[in-house]
Design a protein around this motif. Structure first.
Motif, short mmCIF file in Angstrom:
data_model
loop_
_atom_site.label_atom_id
_atom_site.label_comp_id
_atom_site.label_asym_id
_atom_site.label_seq_id
_atom_site.Cartn_x
_atom_site.Cartn_y
_atom_site.Cartn_z
N PRO A 109 0.10 15.43 -41.67
CA PRO A 109 0.84 16.72 -42.21
C PRO A 109 2.41 16.14 -43.41
CG PRO A 109 0.22 17.85 -41.05
CD PRO A 109 -0.35 16.68 -40.07
N LEU A 110 3.71 15.99 -42.12
CA LEU A 110 4.54 15.47 -42.41
C LEU A 110 5.16 13.88 -42.40
CD1 LEU A 110 6.53 17.94 -39.11
CD2 LEU A 110 6.39 18.20 -41.60
N LEU A 162 14.23 24.63 -38.88
CA LEU A 162 13.78 24.31 -37.87
C LEU A 162 15.15 24.76 -36.41
CD1 LEU A 162 11.59 20.86 -37.81
CD2 LEU A 162 10.95 23.28 -37.85
N ASN A 163 16.34 24.62 -36.91
CA ASN A 163 17.27 24.41 -36.06
C ASN A 163 17.61 25.72 -34.73
OD1 ASN A 163 19.65 23.75 -34.56
ND2 ASN A 163 19.75 25.42 -35.03
N ILE A 181 8.46 32.89 -36.27
CA ILE A 181 7.68 31.62 -36.96
C ILE A 181 7.29 32.13 -38.89
CG2 ILE A 181 4.63 31.51 -37.17
CD1 ILE A 181 5.67 30.61 -34.75
N GLU A 182 7.12 33.91 -38.91
CA GLU A 182 7.67 34.36 -40.55
C GLU A 182 8.55 33.72 -41.08
OE1 GLU A 182 6.73 38.14 -42.69
OE2 GLU A 182 7.44 38.45 -40.46
N ALA A 183 9.91 33.62 -40.47
CA ALA A 183 10.79 33.42 -41.17
C ALA A 183 10.54 31.76 -41.64
CB ALA A 183 12.11 32.80 -40.69
N LEU A 197 3.35 22.87 -39.53
CA LEU A 197 4.70 23.23 -38.14
C LEU A 197 4.35 23.72 -36.93
CD1 LEU A 197 7.04 25.19 -37.61
CD2 LEU A 197 5.47 27.43 -37.42
N ILE A 198 2.54 22.91 -37.05
CA ILE A 198 1.91 22.45 -35.96
C ILE A 198 2.33 21.22 -35.37
CG2 ILE A 198 0.10 22.01 -34.91
CD1 ILE A 198 0.10 24.51 -34.57
#
Length: 483
Positions: A109-110, A162-163, A181-183, A197-198
């Motif tokens: 994904p990234l 991500l910090n 996670i929601e943020a 995210l994973i």
């Protein structure tokens, strides 16, 4: 260092110099000095400052599959010192290399440059300039914007978001909640997809843990990295600059070291006999033993005389809130976070199924890597052969999870105190919780009569147990968010 030791047939401690003086050997260097030619000595001592290069050669690097070294060289243009040290355990190296290759270089994904930037962010949390410097170069090769390398403040907001989870995962993973996670998933134009995210979480935990391995094994920078290409002044006539006591076992303590091995063997034997004879221990007693071990872990810490390192600017610029660090899961006089009962959210039944659904290829590789390192054994302990080491491996794995607040209902934590001496506990907790404070003295003080390959094996257990613990907290938070 390019394939250092993989094609070297000499066990001389000057083997590392062959990178600088192709075709020369120890005898040639001595002859040159005899003729009055002063030969500079390499500042580094091979792939590790803890492990003599001749020990890496003798204990297995030459037997590591050349295919793995060739694959590493072809894909990255080098065989780095981490790979050389991992060559002591070829079965694990194979799993490690496939996983890291997939994370960094295969479809996902990234974008590739962002993967390397995330690796930089993760390594910087533990002041690991080795990994930060390496991935800065990889980031640029992948087409990354050089301006981002001026610091985290120059990176896109999406990466900067991500910090918070990066620092929590690195130091106190039990604090991660579904709100974190929601943020990340619901931040408008800077939001992350669940698949992205994973991959980011796996990269973060991988490089937090790899920093532990780098510091725990004293991995040296490559000769083309900062701090790696340097020389001592012209050498005296001996090509061996390592003091005799560097391996932690000399004539003055060899007898005590031998006795440590025999005591450990005897304790393992007694515990195995007790397991056969002992009737079922109540769950209350098992929980009490866990809480006792968790409380006693408060007393396990590096010596207070270890100097704090000043973060180099090229690392500090990627760290926000540098004062945030590991804090004991349970401290005196404080309300402890609830214990993570492993049976409530296991890797096998929950974590693996979630990650395999969202990032299937890496899920399978992680699962295999965990299994390989947990079950890895040569049935030896120091000079003893035909030994069942499963009890010892499980004690180390479960102690790591204990200091991160994870409890196994079916494990008797009384075994930890029986099998893990204080010096080993100090080493384990330092390497996994504040690896930048690990020292060669810590490395040499535990298991003084054991082979270096066995100590590297310990570090593999610490790497993977730490990574699994952090992933379990993160994946549990994702599961709670999704439900």
């Amino acid at each position: 260092m390019i394939v250092a030791g993989s094609d070297c047939r000499s066990s001389c401690s000057c083997a590392g110099l062959k990178d600088y003086f192709p075709g020369e050997n120890c005898g040639t260097l001595r002859n040159n000095e005899d003729r009055g030619i002063k030969i500079p000595r390499q500042l580094g001592r091979g792939p590790s400052s803890f492990i003599p290069v001749e020990e890496i050669l003798k204990e297995g690097a030459e037997s590591a599959p050349r295919r793995l070294f060739i694959e590493a060289f072809v894909s990255t243009g080098r065989v780095d010192n981490i790979i050389i040290v991992l060559g002591l355990h070829p079965e694990y190296l194979s799993c490690f290399w496939k996983t890291q290759y997939l994370l960094l270089r295969m479809d996902g994904p990234l974008p590739y440059h962002k993967r390397h930037y995330i690796a930089i962010m993760a390594a910087a949390r533990h002041q690991c300039s080795y990994l930060v410097g390496f991935h800065m170069g990889e980031f640029l090769q992948a087409g990354g914007d050089p301006e981002w390398l001026q610091g985290l403040h120059c990176a896109p907001q999406k990466l900067r978001n991500l910090n918070e989870i990066n620092k929590i995962l690195a130091h106190r993973p039990w604090l991660i909640t579904k709100e974190h996670i929601e943020a990340l998933l619901k931040t408008g134009e800077n939001s992350w997809s669940l698949a992205e995210l994973i991959q980011a979480l796996v990269l973060l935990t991988h490089y937090h843990s790899l920093a532990s391995f780098v510091f725990g094994c004293g991995v040296n920078p490559e000769i083309d990295q900062e701090g790696g290409h340097a020389f001592w002044p012209p050498s005296p006539r001996s090509c061996d600059s390592s003091p005799a006591s560097d391996d932690g076992v000399n004539s003055s303590n060899g007898k005590d070291a031998m006795q440590e091995v025999e005591v450990l063997m005897e304790r393992m034997k007694l515990l195995q006999e007790c397991q056969l004879e002992e009737e079922g221990v109540t769950q209350e007693e098992m929980e009490t033993r866990f809480e006792l071990e968790k409380t006693e872990s408060l007393l396990v810490a590096p010596s207070v005389d270890i100097a704090e390192h000043t973060l180099p600017p090229n690392v500090l610029c990627f760290v926000e809130d540098p004062e945030f660090s590991y804090k004991d899961f349970m401290r005196r006089g404080e309300q402890a976070p609830p214990t993570f009962r492993a049976q409530d959210y296991t890797w096998e039944d929950h974590g693996y199924s979630l990650i395999n659904r969202l990032y299937p290829d890496v899920g399978q590789l992680l699962d295999k890597k965990f299994q390989v390192v947990y079950n890895l054994t040569y049935n030896t302990i120091a000079m003893h052969h035909g030994v069942d080491t499963s009890m010892l491996r499980r004690a180390i794995w479960n102690y790591v999870h204990c200091v991160f607040g994870i409890r196994y209902d079916d494990y008797d934590y009384g075994e930890v105190n029986q099998l893990l001496e204080l010096s080993l506990k100090i080493y384990i907790k330092t390497v996994d919780c504040y690896p930048e404070r690990a020292t060669k003295r810590m490395y040499t003080r535990f298991w003084r009569h054991f082979k270096h390959s066995e100590k590297v094996h310990i570090n593999l257990l610490l790497l993977e147990a730490r990574m699994q613990a952090a992933l379990l907290y993160a994946l549990r938070a994702i599961t709670r968010y999704m439900t």
